[in-house]
Design a protein around this motif. Structure first.
Motif, mmCIF file in Angstrom:
data_model
loop_
_atom_site.group_PDB
_atom_site.id
_atom_site.type_symbol
_atom_site.label_atom_id
_atom_site.label_comp_id
_atom_site.label_asym_id
_atom_site.label_seq_id
_atom_site.Cartn_x
_atom_site.Cartn_y
_atom_site.Cartn_z
ATOM 1 N N MET A 155 0.826 -1.203 0.000
ATOM 2 C CA MET A 155 0.000 0.000 0.000
ATOM 3 C C MET A 155 0.862 1.256 0.000
ATOM 4 N N ALA A 156 1.930 1.251 0.807
ATOM 5 C CA ALA A 156 2.809 2.413 0.887
ATOM 6 C C ALA A 156 3.515 2.659 -0.451
ATOM 7 N N ASN A 157 3.979 1.587 -1.076
ATOM 8 C CA ASN A 157 4.648 1.735 -2.379
ATOM 9 C C ASN A 157 3.676 2.234 -3.441
ATOM 10 N N GLU A 158 2.461 1.722 -3.404
ATOM 11 C CA GLU A 158 1.454 2.137 -4.391
ATOM 12 C C GLU A 158 1.102 3.613 -4.229
ATOM 13 N N ALA A 159 1.047 4.061 -2.976
ATOM 14 C CA ALA A 159 0.700 5.464 -2.714
ATOM 15 C C ALA A 159 1.902 6.389 -2.844
ATOM 16 N N ASP A 215 8.406 7.360 3.151
ATOM 17 C CA ASP A 215 8.713 7.283 4.582
ATOM 18 C C ASP A 215 7.995 6.115 5.240
ATOM 19 N N VAL A 216 6.744 5.886 4.836
ATOM 20 C CA VAL A 216 5.990 4.756 5.383
ATOM 21 C C VAL A 216 6.602 3.437 4.922
ATOM 22 N N ALA A 217 6.985 3.393 3.648
ATOM 23 C CA ALA A 217 7.594 2.169 3.108
ATOM 24 C C ALA A 217 8.897 1.838 3.829
ATOM 25 N N ASP A 218 9.715 2.860 4.114
ATOM 26 C CA ASP A 218 10.972 2.620 4.827
ATOM 27 C C ASP A 218 10.710 2.106 6.239
ATOM 28 N N SER A 219 9.705 2.689 6.888
ATOM 29 C CA SER A 219 9.371 2.266 8.246
ATOM 30 C C SER A 219 8.915 0.812 8.280
ATOM 31 N N VAL A 220 8.097 0.428 7.293
ATOM 32 C CA VAL A 220 7.598 -0.946 7.250
ATOM 33 C C VAL A 220 8.725 -1.905 6.891
ATOM 34 N N SER A 221 9.584 -1.500 5.967
ATOM 35 C CA SER A 221 10.707 -2.361 5.566
ATOM 36 C C SER A 221 11.597 -2.702 6.747
ATOM 37 N N SER A 222 11.762 -1.736 7.668
ATOM 38 C CA SER A 222 12.596 -1.996 8.848
ATOM 39 C C SER A 222 11.960 -3.010 9.796
#
Length: 330
Positions: A240-244, A248-255
């Motif tokens: 969802m973060a990548n699609e949007a 910053d959200v994607a980096d947080s989730v990746s961690s």
């Protein structure tokens, strides 16, 4: 086939009716029945213009040997005739006979919705989800939620999701709620697609709403130790973060993403005896890796203790081998 021959080929309606009557007499309906026989007999009477006779046949069949197909066929007949009150009565009897039948509840609710009777539709759904036992509850809840979304009742939909989460914390419910929160905010905003700034602002708000659900879901599965479900939440969150385009959200989730490792575990048979080993995949989350140093120290201590317990045995072996050497020298 005999009755069809008499009706359509021989053009003998009386003879066809006698054949169908005799066929119904022979079948032991108290033990088993054929819904197709009753339905064919009723349709035969409809073709002859004997609507009352068709209704009596189907009503008698439902009273003596009720089956899903009989109810559906009778309701379909009345619906084609535009007899809505009769359809409602039939659905009431149908659901009294089979209260766990989600397909029947959904069909009844959809009938009321098609007639514009929205409050009747909601009342039927509420009665349905209140049943102690249902054969396909997931389809019933999905139908109810889709109905409220189609009516633009987003607050009602949120309340439905929360009601469902009180009953089950299945990962699919969490993911569906997160997707709904994102989409509903975008639909409520109704921004002009040509206004890029407005689209970005609405997307940011929608992402934040979805993130709150993802965080709540991940916390639940973390506390309950359900690793597979937790990974599914994180993967959907990251997608969802990548699609949007929320970097910053994607980096947080990746961690927060875990490492996938292959491990072995012992298989225990029904009698409690060991039955070999099997490989399986496990997930190591970042917080688990943070605990790794202390676990490694404990593992090393265990190995040291095990080694110390073996040292006396080696010493005895050395003494014995030394004595043997002495004897040989003599």
């Amino acid at each position: 086939k005999y009755a069809i021959f008499e009706e359509l080929t021989a053009k003998d309606v009386t003879r066809a009716r006698q054949v169908l009557t005799e066929c119904r007499r022979i079948v032991p309906h108290d033990s088993f029945t054929f819904a197709k026989l009753w339905v064919h007999s009723a349709h035969f009477e409809v073709r002859q213009g004997q609507l009352d006779a068709a209704r009596k046949l189907l009503g008698y069949a439902i009273g003596r040997c009720p089956k899903d197909k009989l109810f559906k066929s009778y309701i379909q007949l009345e619906l084609q005739l535009g007899e809505v009150p009769r359809c409602r009565n039939l659905y009431n009897k149908y659901l009294q006979w089979s209260p766990a039948n989600c397909a029947a509840w959904i069909a009844f609710a959809e009938l009321e919705a098609s007639l514009g009777e929205l409050e009747r539709c909601r009342a039927i759904y509420e009665l349905a989800i209140g049943q102690p036992s249902l054969d396909m509850p997931e389809t019933l809840w999905k139908s109810y939620i889709d109905f409220e979304i189609s009516q633009g009742e987003y607050e009602r939909t949120r309340a439905l999701y929360r009601n469902l989460l009180d009953r089950t914390k299945h990962v699919k419910v969490w993911l569906s709620l997160a997707s709904f929160e994102r989409d509903s905010i975008l639909m409520e905003a109704a921004v002009d697609e040509t206004d890029e700034q407005a689209v970005r602002d609405a997307t940011e708000v929608a992402v934040r709403a979805a993130v709150r659900i993802f965080e709540e879901a991940e916390k639940h599965f973390k506390e309950t130790g359900q690793k597979d479900e937790r990974v599914l939440v994180l993967e959907a969150w990251l997608a969802m973060a990548n699609e949007a385009g929320a970097a910053d959200v994607a980096d947080s989730v990746s961690s927060r993403m875990p490492k996938r490792v292959k491990r072995k575990r012992q298989i225990v048979a029904d009698d409690g005896e060991a039955a070999g080993w099997e490989e399986y995949y496990d997930y190591i989350f970042p917080e688990d890796e943070a605990k790794a140093p202390s676990l490694k120290i404990l593992e090393m201590a265990h190995k040291w203790k095990k080694q110390k317990t073996k040292e006396p045995e080696h010493a005895i072996d050395d003494i014995s081998s030394g004595a043997d050497i002495d004897r040989n020298d003599e």
